[in-house]
Design a protein around this motif. Structure first.
Motif, mmCIF file in Angstrom:
data_model
loop_
_atom_site.group_PDB
_atom_site.id
_atom_site.type_symbol
_atom_site.label_atom_id
_atom_site.label_comp_id
_atom_site.label_asym_id
_atom_site.label_seq_id
_atom_site.Cartn_x
_atom_site.Cartn_y
_atom_site.Cartn_z
ATOM 1 N N TRP A 67 33.588 48.035 30.012
ATOM 2 C CA TRP A 67 34.486 47.422 30.990
ATOM 3 C C TRP A 67 33.842 46.117 31.418
ATOM 4 O O TRP A 67 32.656 46.077 31.719
ATOM 5 N N ALA A 68 34.595 45.056 31.410
ATOM 6 C CA ALA A 68 34.048 43.752 31.784
ATOM 7 C C ALA A 68 35.079 42.978 32.585
ATOM 8 O O ALA A 68 36.274 43.229 32.491
ATOM 9 N N ARG A 69 34.584 42.008 33.339
ATOM 10 C CA ARG A 69 35.484 41.135 34.084
ATOM 11 C C ARG A 69 36.266 40.255 33.116
ATOM 12 O O ARG A 69 35.809 39.948 32.033
ATOM 13 N N ASP A 70 37.403 39.825 33.573
ATOM 14 C CA ASP A 70 38.229 38.894 32.806
ATOM 15 C C ASP A 70 37.496 37.557 32.717
ATOM 16 O O ASP A 70 37.217 36.920 33.730
ATOM 17 N N GLU A 71 37.159 37.132 31.507
ATOM 18 C CA GLU A 71 36.389 35.899 31.342
ATOM 19 C C GLU A 71 37.133 34.663 31.824
ATOM 20 O O GLU A 71 36.524 33.671 32.191
ATOM 21 N N GLY A 72 38.454 34.705 31.817
ATOM 22 C CA GLY A 72 39.241 33.547 32.241
ATOM 23 C C GLY A 72 39.391 33.413 33.748
ATOM 24 O O GLY A 72 39.914 32.419 34.240
ATOM 25 N N ALA A 73 38.920 34.387 34.497
ATOM 26 C CA ALA A 73 39.080 34.363 35.953
ATOM 27 C C ALA A 73 38.188 33.299 36.578
ATOM 28 O O ALA A 73 37.055 33.090 36.151
ATOM 29 N N ASP A 74 38.737 32.620 37.577
ATOM 30 C CA ASP A 74 37.940 31.596 38.264
ATOM 31 C C ASP A 74 37.667 31.964 39.724
ATOM 32 O O ASP A 74 37.127 31.173 40.483
ATOM 33 N N GLY A 75 38.050 33.178 40.133
ATOM 34 C CA GLY A 75 37.769 33.640 41.486
ATOM 35 C C GLY A 75 38.834 33.308 42.507
ATOM 36 O O GLY A 75 38.682 33.629 43.674
ATOM 37 N N THR A 76 39.937 32.673 42.096
ATOM 38 C CA THR A 76 40.986 32.330 43.047
ATOM 39 C C THR A 76 42.246 33.174 42.864
ATOM 40 O O THR A 76 43.213 32.986 43.594
ATOM 41 N N GLU A 77 42.226 34.096 41.916
ATOM 42 C CA GLU A 77 43.419 34.897 41.623
ATOM 43 C C GLU A 77 43.673 35.954 42.698
ATOM 44 O O GLU A 77 42.728 36.469 43.285
ATOM 45 N N PRO A 78 44.957 36.293 42.932
ATOM 46 C CA PRO A 78 45.261 37.372 43.880
ATOM 47 C C PRO A 78 44.932 38.746 43.298
ATOM 48 O O PRO A 78 44.871 39.735 44.010
ATOM 49 N N GLU A 79 44.746 38.791 41.988
ATOM 50 C CA GLU A 79 44.380 40.023 41.289
ATOM 51 C C GLU A 79 43.287 39.672 40.298
ATOM 52 O O GLU A 79 43.249 38.566 39.768
ATOM 53 N N ARG A 80 42.394 40.621 40.066
ATOM 54 C CA ARG A 80 41.373 40.445 39.032
ATOM 55 C C ARG A 80 41.532 41.573 38.045
ATOM 56 O O ARG A 80 41.887 42.685 38.422
ATOM 57 N N ARG A 81 41.262 41.295 36.800
ATOM 58 C CA ARG A 81 41.425 42.305 35.764
ATOM 59 C C ARG A 81 40.089 42.643 35.123
ATOM 60 O O ARG A 81 39.285 41.765 34.861
ATOM 61 N N LEU A 82 39.916 43.935 34.890
ATOM 62 C CA LEU A 82 38.793 44.408 34.103
ATOM 63 C C LEU A 82 39.350 44.747 32.733
ATOM 64 O O LEU A 82 40.458 45.265 32.611
ATOM 65 N N ARG A 83 38.576 44.435 31.698
ATOM 66 C CA ARG A 83 39.026 44.618 30.324
ATOM 67 C C ARG A 83 38.090 45.549 29.574
ATOM 68 O O ARG A 83 36.939 45.711 29.944
ATOM 69 N N ASP A 84 38.610 46.103 28.487
ATOM 70 C CA ASP A 84 37.765 46.939 27.640
ATOM 71 C C ASP A 84 37.062 46.061 26.606
ATOM 72 O O ASP A 84 37.181 44.837 26.628
ATOM 73 N N GLY A 85 36.333 46.676 25.707
ATOM 74 C CA GLY A 85 35.580 45.942 24.701
ATOM 75 C C GLY A 85 36.428 45.180 23.717
ATOM 76 O O GLY A 85 35.936 44.310 22.991
ATOM 77 N N ASN A 86 37.725 45.460 23.672
ATOM 78 C CA ASN A 86 38.648 44.746 22.789
ATOM 79 C C ASN A 86 39.446 43.685 23.530
ATOM 80 O O ASN A 86 40.444 43.190 23.015
ATOM 81 N N GLU A 87 39.009 43.371 24.753
ATOM 82 C CA GLU A 87 39.658 42.370 25.602
ATOM 83 C C GLU A 87 41.061 42.763 26.067
ATOM 84 O O GLU A 87 41.863 41.916 26.425
ATOM 85 N N HIS A 88 41.374 44.056 26.062
ATOM 86 C CA HIS A 88 42.647 44.532 26.605
ATOM 87 C C HIS A 88 42.473 44.778 28.094
ATOM 88 O O HIS A 88 41.496 45.412 28.504
ATOM 89 N N PRO A 89 43.407 44.293 28.923
ATOM 90 C CA PRO A 89 43.297 44.580 30.361
ATOM 91 C C PRO A 89 43.511 46.069 30.613
ATOM 92 O O PRO A 89 44.441 46.659 30.074
ATOM 93 N N ILE A 90 42.615 46.662 31.393
ATOM 94 C CA ILE A 90 42.742 48.092 31.663
ATOM 95 C C ILE A 90 42.855 48.409 33.151
ATOM 96 O O ILE A 90 43.389 49.443 33.515
ATOM 97 N N ILE A 91 42.357 47.506 34.004
ATOM 98 C CA ILE A 91 42.409 47.751 35.445
ATOM 99 C C ILE A 91 42.719 46.441 36.165
ATOM 100 O O ILE A 91 42.108 45.416 35.869
ATOM 101 N N THR A 92 43.654 46.487 37.095
ATOM 102 C CA THR A 92 43.941 45.347 37.964
ATOM 103 C C THR A 92 43.390 45.674 39.340
ATOM 104 O O THR A 92 43.710 46.718 39.912
ATOM 105 N N LEU A 93 42.539 44.797 39.868
ATOM 106 C CA LEU A 93 41.953 44.960 41.202
ATOM 107 C C LEU A 93 42.658 44.013 42.161
ATOM 108 O O LEU A 93 42.905 42.857 41.813
ATOM 109 N N ARG A 99 38.387 45.212 51.545
ATOM 110 C CA ARG A 99 37.029 45.421 51.041
ATOM 111 C C ARG A 99 36.900 45.043 49.567
ATOM 112 O O ARG A 99 36.021 45.511 48.857
ATOM 113 N N SER A 100 37.761 44.142 49.106
ATOM 114 C CA SER A 100 37.756 43.779 47.681
ATOM 115 C C SER A 100 36.433 43.192 47.224
ATOM 116 O O SER A 100 36.052 43.332 46.072
ATOM 117 N N ALA A 101 35.697 42.549 48.122
ATOM 118 C CA ALA A 101 34.406 41.966 47.751
ATOM 119 C C ALA A 101 33.438 43.052 47.279
ATOM 120 O O ALA A 101 32.552 42.782 46.484
#
Length: 117
Positions: A67-93, A99-101
Motif C-alpha cells: 500500500w502506498a500513497r498516490d504519487e501524484g498527490a500534492d497535499g492539497t486534495e480533499p481526498e487522498r488515495r492509497l494504492r496497491d503495488g500495481n498502482e490501482h487505487p484501493i483506499i480513499t482517505l 484527525r486526518s493528519a
C-alpha cells in the motif's frame, strides 16, 4: 516504537472506529475516515488499527500487501488515495476528517506492522 504507535492510535481515535453500513467505509462519530474499494481492506484497517476483527466473507481478503500513497498527490486534495503495488487505487482517505493528519500515517504504519514489513 510501541509508545509512538500508542500515541498515534490515541490521536487518531482508533478505539472509536467502526465499519459503515456498506461494509467498505471506516468511520467514527466525526464522519468517514476512509472508503475502501474492497470490504476486506476496511475490515483489515479496523482489525489492524482499532484492534477489532470483524466477521468476514472468506472470499473477500485484503488487497495485496503493498500500500502506498498516490504519487501524484500534492497535499492539497480533499481526498487522498492509497494504492496497491500495481498502482490501482484501493483506499480513499478523507482530508476533511478532523484527525486526518493522523489517520493516513496510522493506517499505513498499522498495515506494515500487521504484515511484519
Amino acid at each position: 516504537m510501541t509508545i509512538h504507535a500508542h500515541w498515534v492510535r490515541t490521536r487518531a481515535g482508533a478505539e472509536h472506529w467502526r465499519l459503515g453500513r456498506d461494509r467498505r467505509t471506516v468511520a467514527d462519530d466525526d464522519g468517514p475516515i476512509a472508503l475502501c474499494e474492497r470490504e476486506g481492506d476496511a475490515r483489515f484497517i479496523l482489525a489492524a488499527c482499532a484492534g477489532r476483527a470483524e466477521p468476514r466473507d472468506p472470499s473477500d481478503v485484503a488487497s495485496p500487501p503493498i500500500w502506498a500513497r498516490d504519487e501524484g498527490a500534492d497535499g492539497t486534495e480533499p481526498e487522498r488515495r492509497l494504492r496497491d503495488g500495481n498502482e490501482h487505487p484501493i483506499i480513499t482517505l478523507f482530508v476533511a476528517h478532523p484527525r486526518s493528519a493522523y489517520n493516513e500515517d496510522f493506517i499505513l504504519i498499522s498495515r506494515n506492522d500487521a504484515l511484519g514489513a
